[in-house]
Enzyme design. Structure first.
Site, PDB file in Angstrom:
ATOM      1  N   LYS A 106       0.854  -1.191   0.000  1.00 28.18           N
ATOM      2  CA  LYS A 106       0.000   0.000   0.000  1.00 28.18           C
ATOM      3  C   LYS A 106       0.882   1.230   0.000  1.00 28.18           C
ATOM      4  O   LYS A 106       2.009   1.199   0.489  1.00 28.18           O
ATOM      5  CB  LYS A 106      -0.887   0.026   1.247  1.00 28.18           C
ATOM      6  N   GLY A 218     -20.642   6.699   3.240  1.00 31.43           N
ATOM      7  CA  GLY A 218     -19.593   7.015   2.276  1.00 31.43           C
ATOM      8  C   GLY A 218     -20.182   6.927   0.883  1.00 31.43           C
ATOM      9  O   GLY A 218     -20.599   5.854   0.456  1.00 31.43           O
TER      10      GLY A 218
HETATM   11  N1  GLU Z   1      -7.311   0.138  -3.296  1.00 27.59           N
HETATM   12  C1  GLU Z   1      -8.075  -1.019  -3.625  1.00 27.59           C
HETATM   13  C2  GLU Z   1      -8.147  -1.961  -2.443  1.00 27.59           C
HETATM   14  O1  GLU Z   1      -7.979  -1.557  -1.314  1.00 27.59           O
HETATM   15  C3  GLU Z   1      -7.599  -1.688  -4.914  1.00 27.59           C
HETATM   16  C4  GLU Z   1      -6.205  -2.206  -4.907  1.00 27.59           C
HETATM   17  C5  GLU Z   1      -5.707  -2.707  -6.248  1.00 27.59           C
HETATM   18  O2  GLU Z   1      -6.466  -2.734  -7.183  1.00 27.59           O
HETATM   19  O3  GLU Z   1      -4.530  -3.061  -6.292  1.00 27.59           O
HETATM   20  O4  GLU Z   1      -8.455  -3.117  -2.580  1.00 27.59           O
END
Ligand code: GLU
Length: 415
Positions: A106, A218
């Protein structure tokens, strides 16, 4: 007192609980409780007023035993390293629970995109990629959108990375616009995946969607797609909210009207024919399904006892604290955890990456059909574990994913 919860500690507690039920022993926990590595960067950006502002950014790698690191980049004023580490570990579990060959990562930048011009955002996005350029790559770590990051931002980031390389490297990032190496269906994938999970859950519990009501906390891209899907299933959406407040009408809201209001005024609040409520009130409304679709730690030990919904489906990452989890489980609430409920986004990210690697693109029907199959299978697998071990669904989902990651670690010699 309001519960102060560290998201990474929550993630570790959730992991520990699953490892205990699996009777796995300490070494697996010792390896998986921490991220493998993380980077903190400073990103200087020339603002429109001519001054330089330095933004703080992060990228964390949790585990890559099942495939390259994968996970979004968040642009938000509250981004911090504990949150980024938690979100990275949740990505490991999410990819594993649906069985796609990725690990977890992340990223985040501390900023408020709502107060930035498009030019400033582009310079920040490109600056972030210059700063973390060696930490990511199509075979190493593949970012994607998250809270307040968009397909357009993904296109800038892909472009910046490609310039560094001297050739197009579309597989470095997913969630791109369809005309810039993106995939059909990625935009709505998280919402569509959540719909498949809801459909399977209601089937599993033998509940009729047409007799149910839902509340959505949200109302961004995800909240809207979910509302629309619920509506199409016959589930009556009776309340919705965003950071500015909520709206309520027991007779039901039309998702298209909510979106028009949000687009016009920047908030759902004020939609004609609705009563204005606070986000606190929204959580304790009488309804069947509660769907948090924003940020972490909104369902806490303070409001969990007041929740009247019998089903909670986590569209957001980490909306429920471990203490709230216990309270809800004891009260007989069925909660579908984030790592399963919102895995549709990363699943179609995976399809996007596969298409980028093949340079061969699929029609939307094919994407959606493959997504449906993966989500349905994952739900049924988790439901089976839940029944067998008599645990809550979060623990069951963790058990499924931790088992797979631990198996890969064992086979590879613990990485
Ligand atoms: N941000 C999204 C999640 O938390 C997508 C992550 C992605 O597609 O790599 O799952």
């Amino acid at each position: 007192m309001v519960e102060k919860v560290d998201p990474f500690e929550s993630a570790q507690k959730q992991l520990k609980k699953a490892i205990n039920v699996l009777k796995m022993g300490d070494d697996v926990y010792e390896v998986l409780k921490n991220v493998a590595e993380y980077l903190e960067v400073s990103i200087p950006v020339r603002m429109d007023n001519g001054k330089i502002r330095v933004f703080k950014g992060y990228r964390a790698h949790h585990n890559n035993m099942r495939g390259p690191y994968k996970g979004g980049i968040r642009f938000h004023p509250d981004v911090n390293i504990s949150e980024v580490k938690a979100l990275a570990s949740w990505m490991t579990w999410k990819c594993s629970v649906v069985g796609i060959p990725y690990g977890g990562a992340k990223g985040g930048v501390v900023c408020n995109p709502k107060e930035m011009s498009e030019g400033e955002l582009e310079r920040l996005s490109r600056g972030y990629i210059r700063a973390v350029g060696d930490f990511i790559g199509p075979k190493k770590d593949i970012p994607a959108p998250d809270v307040y990051t968009t397909p357009k931002i993904m296109a800038w980031m892909m472009d910046e990375f490609s310039k560094r390389k001297g050739y197009n490297a579309p597989g470095v990032i997913t969630g791109k616009p369809v005309d810039a190496f993106g995939s059909e269906g990625r935009d709505e994938a998280t919402g569509l995946g959540l719909y498949v999970i809801t459909r399977e859950l209601l089937k599993h519990l033998k509940l009729d969607p047409k007799k149910m009501t839902a509340v959505i906390q949200g109302y961004g891209n995800l909240g809207h797609v979910v509302a629309d899907r619920y509506d199409k299933m016959g589930i009556r959406v009776i309340a919705a909210s965003d950071s500015k407040g909520g709206i309520y009408n027991p007779d039901g809201l039309r998702p298209a009207d909510i979106m028009t209001q949000k687009d016009k005024t920047g908030s759902v609040v004020g939609l004609r024919g609705t009563k204005q409520i606070t986000n606190d009130e929204l959580f304790s409304l009488k309804c069947d399904i509660l769907t948090p679709c924003a940020l972490e730690n909104v369902i806490t030990k303070e409001n969990a006892p007041k929740i009247q919904a019998k089903l909670i489906i986590e569209g957001a990452n980490g909306p429920t604290t471990p203490e709230a989890d216990e309270i809800l489980f004891k009260r007989g609430v069925t909660l579908v955890p984030d790592i399963l409920a919102n895995a549709g986004g990363v699943t179609v990210s995976y399809f996007e990456w596969v298409q980028n690697n093949m340079n061969y693109y699929w029609p939307k029907e094919e994407v959606n059909e493959k997504l449906d199959r993966i989500m349905t299978k994952a739900f049924r697998g988790v439901a089976e574990i839940m029944g067998k071990y008599k645990v809550d669904m979060r623990t069951a989902a963790y058990m499924q994913s931790v088992k797979r990651v631990a198996e890969a670690m064992k086979l590879r010699g613990f990485g």
